[in-house]
Design a protein around this motif. Structure first.
Motif, PDB file in Angstrom:
ATOM      1  N   TYR A  11       0.831  -1.202   0.000  1.00 44.68           N
ATOM      2  CA  TYR A  11       0.000   0.000   0.000  1.00 44.68           C
ATOM      3  C   TYR A  11       0.871   1.260   0.000  1.00 44.68           C
ATOM      4  O   TYR A  11       0.535   2.259  -0.647  1.00 44.68           O
ATOM      5  CB  TYR A  11      -0.927   0.010   1.218  1.00 44.68           C
ATOM      6  CG  TYR A  11      -1.974  -1.082   1.206  1.00 44.68           C
ATOM      7  CD1 TYR A  11      -2.662  -1.424   0.040  1.00 44.68           C
ATOM      8  CD2 TYR A  11      -2.276  -1.792   2.365  1.00 44.68           C
ATOM      9  CE1 TYR A  11      -3.608  -2.428   0.034  1.00 44.68           C
ATOM     10  CE2 TYR A  11      -3.226  -2.799   2.366  1.00 44.68           C
ATOM     11  CZ  TYR A  11      -3.884  -3.116   1.197  1.00 44.68           C
ATOM     12  OH  TYR A  11      -4.823  -4.116   1.195  1.00 44.68           O
ATOM     13  N   ARG A  12       1.988   1.213   0.723  1.00 48.85           N
ATOM     14  CA  ARG A  12       2.900   2.375   0.722  1.00 48.85           C
ATOM     15  C   ARG A  12       3.449   2.637  -0.676  1.00 48.85           C
ATOM     16  O   ARG A  12       3.511   3.789  -1.131  1.00 48.85           O
ATOM     17  CB  ARG A  12       4.048   2.151   1.714  1.00 48.85           C
ATOM     18  CG  ARG A  12       3.690   2.387   3.155  1.00 48.85           C
ATOM     19  CD  ARG A  12       4.923   2.491   4.037  1.00 48.85           C
ATOM     20  NE  ARG A  12       5.648   1.230   4.119  1.00 48.85           N
ATOM     21  CZ  ARG A  12       5.410   0.297   5.034  1.00 48.85           C
ATOM     22  NH1 ARG A  12       4.461   0.470   5.939  1.00 48.85           N
ATOM     23  NH2 ARG A  12       6.130  -0.810   5.058  1.00 48.85           N
ATOM     24  N   ARG A  23       0.711   4.039  -2.929  1.00 51.39           N
ATOM     25  CA  ARG A  23       0.429   5.439  -2.619  1.00 51.39           C
ATOM     26  C   ARG A  23       1.545   6.348  -3.146  1.00 51.39           C
ATOM     27  O   ARG A  23       1.282   7.433  -3.673  1.00 51.39           O
ATOM     28  CB  ARG A  23       0.262   5.620  -1.109  1.00 51.39           C
ATOM     29  CG  ARG A  23      -0.147   7.036  -0.709  1.00 51.39           C
ATOM     30  CD  ARG A  23      -0.227   7.199   0.805  1.00 51.39           C
ATOM     31  NE  ARG A  23      -1.351   6.469   1.374  1.00 51.39           N
ATOM     32  CZ  ARG A  23      -1.255   5.355   2.092  1.00 51.39           C
ATOM     33  NH1 ARG A  23      -0.058   4.840   2.325  1.00 51.39           N
ATOM     34  NH2 ARG A  23      -2.321   4.765   2.573  1.00 51.39           N
ATOM     35  N   THR A  45      -5.678   4.999  -6.620  1.00 49.50           N
ATOM     36  CA  THR A  45      -4.820   4.174  -7.463  1.00 49.50           C
ATOM     37  C   THR A  45      -5.634   3.396  -8.490  1.00 49.50           C
ATOM     38  O   THR A  45      -6.624   2.753  -8.133  1.00 49.50           O
ATOM     39  CB  THR A  45      -4.036   3.183  -6.582  1.00 49.50           C
ATOM     40  OG1 THR A  45      -3.178   3.906  -5.704  1.00 49.50           O
ATOM     41  CG2 THR A  45      -3.217   2.226  -7.423  1.00 49.50           C
ATOM     42  N   LEU A  87      -6.848   4.858  -1.327  1.00 49.66           N
ATOM     43  CA  LEU A  87      -5.906   4.624  -0.242  1.00 49.66           C
ATOM     44  C   LEU A  87      -5.781   5.828   0.686  1.00 49.66           C
ATOM     45  O   LEU A  87      -5.161   5.709   1.751  1.00 49.66           O
ATOM     46  CB  LEU A  87      -4.523   4.277  -0.804  1.00 49.66           C
ATOM     47  CG  LEU A  87      -4.438   3.007  -1.662  1.00 49.66           C
ATOM     48  CD1 LEU A  87      -3.048   2.872  -2.263  1.00 49.66           C
ATOM     49  CD2 LEU A  87      -4.794   1.782  -0.845  1.00 49.66           C
ATOM     50  N   GLN A 145      -9.762  -5.682   4.509  1.00 50.21           N
ATOM     51  CA  GLN A 145      -8.751  -4.784   3.955  1.00 50.21           C
ATOM     52  C   GLN A 145      -9.320  -3.860   2.882  1.00 50.21           C
ATOM     53  O   GLN A 145      -9.074  -2.658   2.886  1.00 50.21           O
ATOM     54  CB  GLN A 145      -7.617  -5.616   3.351  1.00 50.21           C
ATOM     55  CG  GLN A 145      -6.862  -6.452   4.350  1.00 50.21           C
ATOM     56  CD  GLN A 145      -5.658  -5.745   4.918  1.00 50.21           C
ATOM     57  OE1 GLN A 145      -4.771  -5.314   4.198  1.00 50.21           O
ATOM     58  NE2 GLN A 145      -5.620  -5.628   6.238  1.00 50.21           N
ATOM     59  N   ASN A 146     -10.082  -4.439   1.943  1.00 47.84           N
ATOM     60  CA  ASN A 146     -10.639  -3.682   0.821  1.00 47.84           C
ATOM     61  C   ASN A 146     -12.076  -4.120   0.584  1.00 47.84           C
ATOM     62  O   ASN A 146     -12.407  -5.296   0.777  1.00 47.84           O
ATOM     63  CB  ASN A 146      -9.803  -3.914  -0.448  1.00 47.84           C
ATOM     64  CG  ASN A 146      -8.352  -3.494  -0.267  1.00 47.84           C
ATOM     65  OD1 ASN A 146      -8.064  -2.334  -0.013  1.00 47.84           O
ATOM     66  ND2 ASN A 146      -7.428  -4.441  -0.384  1.00 47.84           N
ATOM     67  N   GLY A 202     -10.335   1.211   0.112  1.00 45.30           N
ATOM     68  CA  GLY A 202      -9.103   0.656   0.678  1.00 45.30           C
ATOM     69  C   GLY A 202      -9.023   0.953   2.168  1.00 45.30           C
ATOM     70  O   GLY A 202      -8.296   1.861   2.584  1.00 45.30           O
ATOM     71  N   GLY A 229      -5.489   0.649   3.648  1.00 45.24           N
ATOM     72  CA  GLY A 229      -4.640   1.695   3.094  1.00 45.24           C
ATOM     73  C   GLY A 229      -4.932   3.043   3.718  1.00 45.24           C
ATOM     74  O   GLY A 229      -4.015   3.816   4.034  1.00 45.24           O
ATOM     75  N   ASP A 265      -2.629   5.718   6.187  1.00 46.42           N
ATOM     76  CA  ASP A 265      -2.274   6.946   5.462  1.00 46.42           C
ATOM     77  C   ASP A 265      -1.333   7.780   6.342  1.00 46.42           C
ATOM     78  O   ASP A 265      -1.680   8.151   7.463  1.00 46.42           O
ATOM     79  CB  ASP A 265      -3.550   7.738   5.148  1.00 46.42           C
ATOM     80  CG  ASP A 265      -3.285   8.952   4.256  1.00 46.42           C
ATOM     81  OD1 ASP A 265      -2.146   9.456   4.243  1.00 46.42           O
ATOM     82  OD2 ASP A 265      -4.231   9.406   3.593  1.00 46.42           O
TER      83      ASP A 265
END
Length: 405
Positions: free
Chosen positions: A24-25, A28, A35, A49, A285-286, A312, A315, A319
């Protein structure tokens, strides 16, 4: 200014299992808060995210609708598309109801769950948890995912809904078959649907003090098919994420020295560990999703009418604009997205049921198996390969054998 075009990221693969936080990092950093991704069959979508962006999408049900009929990709979705159970069309459940009818439907579910007696709920959770521990406590070793966490939430929910206790094991097997998504998934779904329809018919004839009877007594005019669909949604949404919440929390307490006190009688830190999991290792998660009702801008991206936006949750929780120090414990901060946000979030009474079941499950383990420890190195543990739900495939532990109650 619109961001420069970037290649979409396939929403799948082993990194969602092995290192989602790092993934995820990277997404982003390369693509920004919104995304472009590809679903099975190279179907395009957007993965949100950013914390602010996700708050915006979930807080505006008109611009970002839950009505899947808006999707501009239906003409290329085959009848056997594997994600159809997750992104359905014209399903008569609360997931795809919008506007005032959704608010009435959410109120019906919330009222039915809010009437659950908290002491009775904890009693059911303790009873079923003790039964499961009784089956393993004399062995000295067990898998706390397959032998425990994956068997408990659905048993409690079945009792709350009004199922006889003897039907609990069959419902457990059916729901876990659905979650596995393999050759027995359709059979599991059929068993669950048939069982729900039979229970609704029984409660139409003979009401009782249970969730189904209270939903049927609602005066908003929902049909039996709608109630059956909602019960299936509630059962699936209440079981698997709660099972993963139990497993992920026990994993954290067994592998992170900051929570070691939980294993030796420090019950206050059980709640801290559970909250930390919702921030750092969210069971869900999503989520799919929302659909843009018109052309708009979001996070520097041009979103077309009918585009699918995936939520997300993990995500957004990580953040860096809101988690400036990701290594610090979150304490009592509950501003995470793990239960969603906006009018389509998980109803508060459902959250309370999940929390009672998960916390009771963890406390029973710690009370009954006081010297519990991992039976394998922490790095040997594996996760289910899914970008949607995050849970352990197994959690093998060892302990001093003790007699059953």
């Amino acid at each position: 200014m619109t961001a420069a075009p970037t290649a979409p990221v396939p929403l799948g693969g082993p990194r969602f299992q092995t290192e989602p936080a790092q993934l995820y990092r990277e997404m982003r950093r390369e693509h920004g808060a919104v995304t472009p991704v590809l679903l099975d069959g190279d179907v395009p979508a957007w993965l949100i995210l950013g914390y602010r962006e996700l708050h915006q999408v979930t807080g505006d049900p008109v611009l970002f609708s839950r009505d899947s009929d808006l999707w501009n990709q239906w003409d290329r979705i085959p009848a056997d598309w594997p994600l159809l159970p997750m992104i359905g069309r014209r399903q008569p459940s609360i997931l795809y109801t919008v506007g005032e009818r959704h608010r009435e439907r959410a109120a019906m579910i919330s009222d039915a769950l809010e009437a659950v007696d908290p002491s009775a709920l904890r009693g059911y959770a303790e009873r079923f948890a003790d039964e499961l521990i009784d089956a393993i406590c004399s062995e000295g070793e067990a898998d706390l995912v397959t032998d425990y966490a994956m068997l408990l939430p659905v048993r409690v929910l079945a009792r709350l809904y009004g199922f006889p206790d003897e039907q609990g094991p069959g419902l457990v097997a059916a729901l876990n078959d659905m979650v596995d998504g393999r050759e027995r998934a359709i059979a599991g779904q059929t068993h669950l649907s048939t069982s729900m329809a039979r229970l609704v018919a029984d409660r139409q004839a003979y009401a009782a003090d249970d969730v189904v009877s209270r939903m049927l007594a609602n005066t908003s005019g929902f049909g039996d098919d709608e109630i059956i669909q909602d019960l299936m949604v509630m059962m699936a949404a209440g079981h698997q994420p709660t099972a993963d919440w139990i497993g992920n929390s026990l994993h954290l307490m067994l592998t992170d020295e900051r929570f070691a006190a939980s294993l030796f009688g420090g019950r206050n830190s059980v709640a801290d560990a559970m909250n930390e999991v919702l921030w750092e290792d969210a069971p869900t998660q999503n989520v799919a999703g929302r659909w843009a009702s018109r052309d708009t801008q979001l996070g520097g991206r041009r979103i077309r009418a009918g585009d699918l936006l995936l939520l997300g949750l993990q995500g957004a929780n990580s953040d860096p604009q809101v988690r400036t120090d990701g290594s610090a414990l979150t304490g009592g901060n509950s501003a995470h997205f793990s239960f969603g946000h906006g009018e389509h979030r998980c109803p508060f009474p459902a959250q309370e049921v999940a929390e009672v079941v998960a916390r009771t499950a963890i406390e029973v383990v710690l009370d009954r198996l006081p010297d519990i420890d991992l039976a394998v190195p922490a790095e040997a543990l594996t996760r289910r390969p899914s970008p949607w739900l995050r849970g352990l495939a197994e959690l093998p532990v060892r302990f001093t054998p003790v007699p059953a109650l």
